[in-house]
Structure formats: structure tokens, C-alpha cells
Write an enzyme that holds these catalytic residues in place. Structure first.
Site, PDB file in Angstrom:
ATOM      1  CE  LYS A 243       9.189   9.285  -1.227  1.00 10.49           C
ATOM      2  NZ  LYS A 243       7.985   9.742  -0.859  1.00 10.49           N
TER       3      LYS A 243
ATOM      4  CE  LYS B 208       7.497  13.359  -2.248  1.00  7.99           C
ATOM      5  NZ  LYS B 208       6.072  12.460  -2.258  1.00  7.99           N
TER       6      LYS B 208
HETATM    7  C1  PBG Z   1       2.231  11.071  -2.152  1.00  7.08           C
HETATM    8  C2  PBG Z   1       3.567   9.889  -2.284  1.00  7.08           C
HETATM    9  C3  PBG Z   1       4.512   9.726  -2.845  1.00  7.08           C
HETATM   10  C4  PBG Z   1       5.084   8.917  -2.625  1.00  7.08           C
HETATM   11  C5  PBG Z   1       5.496   8.851  -1.083  1.00  7.08           C
HETATM   12  N1  PBG Z   1       4.034   9.929  -0.292  1.00  7.08           N
HETATM   13  C6  PBG Z   1       4.544   9.545  -4.209  1.00  7.08           C
HETATM   14  C7  PBG Z   1       5.081  11.146  -5.174  1.00  7.08           C
HETATM   15  O1  PBG Z   1       5.523  11.885  -4.568  1.00  7.08           O
HETATM   16  O2  PBG Z   1       4.898  10.021  -6.544  1.00  7.08           O
HETATM   17  C8  PBG Z   1       6.672   7.784  -2.744  1.00  7.08           C
HETATM   18  C9  PBG Z   1       7.032   6.697  -1.727  1.00  7.08           C
HETATM   19  C10 PBG Z   1       7.594   5.568  -2.719  1.00  7.08           C
HETATM   20  O3  PBG Z   1       8.297   5.605  -4.052  1.00  7.08           O
HETATM   21  O4  PBG Z   1       7.728   4.924  -1.994  1.00  7.08           O
HETATM   22  N2  PBG Z   1       2.966  11.857  -2.199  1.00  7.08           N
END
Ligand code: PBG
Length: 324
Positions: free
Chosen positions: A247, A194
Site C-alpha cells: 500500500k 505500508k
Molecule cells: C489507517 C489507515 C489509513 C489508510 C488505511 N488505513 C490512513 C493512514 O495510514 O494515514 C489509508 C487508506 C486510503 O488512503 O485510502 N492507519
């Protein structure tokens, strides 16, 4: 001309093109994300994500019901609590918004696959994904809270938990707690690679989870790195991840492809909020054809190697039957 090889021969008709197509969109492989908040009969449009609303539980059941009628199989749930605090208590509260939503969804739609996001950022007053001390996000003390969150979601009936926090060792901690509490059969879909990404902007708007100070670069990955994604994926697999996720998706097709070649487990990709919003806004302006663009983007993510994709376009794809 004396051409022997003519690739165009197989592009002569739609039937032929469909027959030789290497990648197909498939409803079984699409996961829709929902934002559930407290209250009754609430529906707040998320301005930065046209077509997506924050809804209270009653409206969530209505939305999911109509999406199931279109062919939806699986959901990823995000909770927006009324109260936030330093330690993100709402994330692991038996009666938290996510836990109640899971219970209601599984009661109403037992066949639906319900996946829960395991993170603290929607529940902490500072908006970070872990416990904060002296302006630092602490790794180890956060693990117990994440494990508690996952167990409370599994106890509520979640079919799969998806940790998105990017703390080191969280998959192992979650696996151990789930096993100790009798949830050996609940899989973990880890957000393994991520990246710290500007593409999460609209999500943070939707979930009210933007960090109140600093950013997430001390825990999420640097987008300049690809080998490091392989390292993160390997660690999560050693700790017991069942599915690994990359992601965001669209700027990371190379990562999806590398991870797909490296592991034997299923690979998920998250077509995130910013990727969704860019398409919606361009389509609303009439600059691009939404159907064509959504099909091309989603297909490219599968072609890169994803086995399943989380996408806010899922409802539009199912509803309008954008499969060919
Ligand atoms: C929580 C999380 C996030 C997303 C999914 N789970 C936000 C982040 O890490 O700031 C992002 C999902 C999206 O942008 O659709 N940590």
C-alpha cells in the site's frame, strides 16, 4: 516486407484479444472500502473523494445492499466515531461504530465477506496509530490495544482483520490474542509494506484521522526503499500473517511484483484514496476517460501480481460492468 514475427496478428479482433489476454478484472477479487459514522440517516459527501460518502449505519446497509446487487463480494470497513481520546477507546469498544456495523452487516448479508481495518488513528484525539507519550508513538504499549481491537471485531463477526498501524510485532500480538479467544480461524491480512504516503490525504479527510502533530514517518515505510518491504513482509509472515498487503498500489507496482515473487501466500494491494481522487478529478474535468483509465490502472495492479485489490472504484466497476 519479409517479416516472420508479427505480434499484430493476434490483435486483429476483440475476440482474439480477449482470448489471449493475460490478466482479467474479476468481481471476486475486488474489495470496496466504506466509511461508517454515528447517527441516523447521515450521508456526508467526502469532497476530496468524489462519489464516496461517510454514512451512518442505516445508510451503510442500503449502500452495501445495492452494491451486492451489482456483484460486490467483500468490504473493508472504517469507522468514524463521535468521541476520540488519547488511547483510542472507540477502536476496541464492544459497542463501537465498527463493531456495530459488522454485526449489522453480517446479520443482513451473511454471505458478504467483511474485513475490518485494525488501527487506532481514527479513534485517537492526536490522530496517530498508536499510544503517544512525550510526542513519541510508543510501539509495545500499543500492541495490546490493537490486539483488543482485532478481538472485538472478530467477536462482532468480522471474517478477516487487517492491521494497518505499522507497529512492530502487531501481527504476532493479534494472532496470539485471536487464538486465545477462540478465533483461530480468523485470517489476518496485514498491511505489511505500508509506505508513508501523500496518497492517503483524502482518506484522512474522510476519516478525520490526520495526525495532529508530526507525521507517520516513524512507523510507516520510506518510499525510497524496496528491500525493506521484503523484510517487513517476511516479519509479518513469521508472525502469522495469512495475506500480505502492499500500500499504496500505483506508485508501488514494483513492490507488488517483488513481494509476489517472494512469497507463497496471497498478496493484496490497496488502490488508496489519493489514487482514486486523481482519476475522479481528472475525469470530471473531462481530461481523461474514466472507464478506460480505471480499467488500465486496476489491470496494471493485478498484472503486477496482486491477487486481490482494495479499491474505491469497485462500485463503479461493478455497476457499469467495466470488466472488458
Ligand atoms: C489507517 C489507515 C489509513 C489508510 C488505511 N488505513 C490512513 C493512514 O495510514 O494515514 C489509508 C487508506 C486510503 O488512503 O485510502 N492507519
Amino acid at each position: 516486407m519479409d517479416l516472420i514475427e508479427r505480434p499484430r496478428r493476434l490483435r486483429n479482433s476483440a475476440i482474439l484479444r480477449n482470448m489471449i489476454s493475460e490478466t482479467q478484472l474479476n468481481a471476486d477479487k475486488l474489495i470496496m472500502g466504506y466509511f461508517v459514522c454515528e447517527g441516523r440517516n447521515i450521508r456526508h459527501a467526502i469532497t476530496s473523494m468524489p462519489g464516496i460518502d461517510r454514512v451512518s449505519l442505516d445508510n451503510l446497509l442500503g449502500d452495501v445492499s445495492s452494491d451486492i446487487a451489482y456483484g460486490l463480494k467483500s468490504v473493508l470497513l472504517f469507522g468514524i466515531p463521535d468521541q476520540k481520546d488519547e488511547r483510542g477507546k472507540g477502536a476496541y469498544d464492544t459497542n463501537g461504530i465498527v463493531q456495530r456495523a459488522v454485526r449489522a452487516l453480517k446479520k443482513e448479508f451473511p454471505e458478504l465477506l467483511v474485513i475490518t481495518d485494525v488501527c487506532l488513528c481514527e479513534f485517537t484525539s492526536h490522530g496517530h496509530c498508536g499510544i503517544v507519550d512525550n510526542g513519541k508513538v510508543l510501539n509495545d504499549p500499543t500492541l495490546a490495544l490493537l490486539a483488543k481491537t482485532a478481538v472485538s471485531q472478530a467477536a462482532a463477526g468480522a471474517d478477516m482483520v487487517a492491521p494497518s498501524d505499522m507497529m512492530d510485532g502487531r501481527v504476532g500480538a493479534i494472532r496470539q490474542s485471536l487464538d486465545e479467544q477462540g478465533f483461530q480461524n480468523i485470517p489476518i491480512m496485514s498491511y505489511a509494506a505500508k509506505y508513508a504516503s501523500a496518497f492517503y490525504g483524502p482518506f484522512r479527510d474522510a476519516a478525520g484521522s490526520a495526525p495532529q502533530f508530526g507525521d507517520r514517518q516513524s512507523y510507516q515505510m520510506d518510499f525510497r526503499n524496496a528491500r525493506e518491504a521484503e523484510y517487513e513482509v517476511l516479519l509479518d509472515l513469521e508472525e502469522g500473517a495469512d495475506i500480505v498487503m502492499v500500500k499504496p498500489a500505483l506508485s508501488y507496482l514494483d513492490i507488488i511484483c517483488r513481494v509476489r515473487q517472494m512469497v507463497q501466500v496471497p498478496v493484496c494491494a490497496y488502490n488508496v484514496s489519493g489514487e482514486y481522487s486523481m482519476v475522479k478529478i481528472a475525469a470530471h474535468s473531462g481530461f481523461v476517460n474514466e472507464e478506460q483509465m480505471v480499467k488500465e490502472i486496476l489491470t496494471s495492479i493485478f498484472r503486477a501480481g496482486a491477487d486481490m485489490v482494495i479499491s474505491y472504484h469497485t462500485r463503479d466497476i461493478l455497476k457499469n460492468n467495466w470488466f472488458k
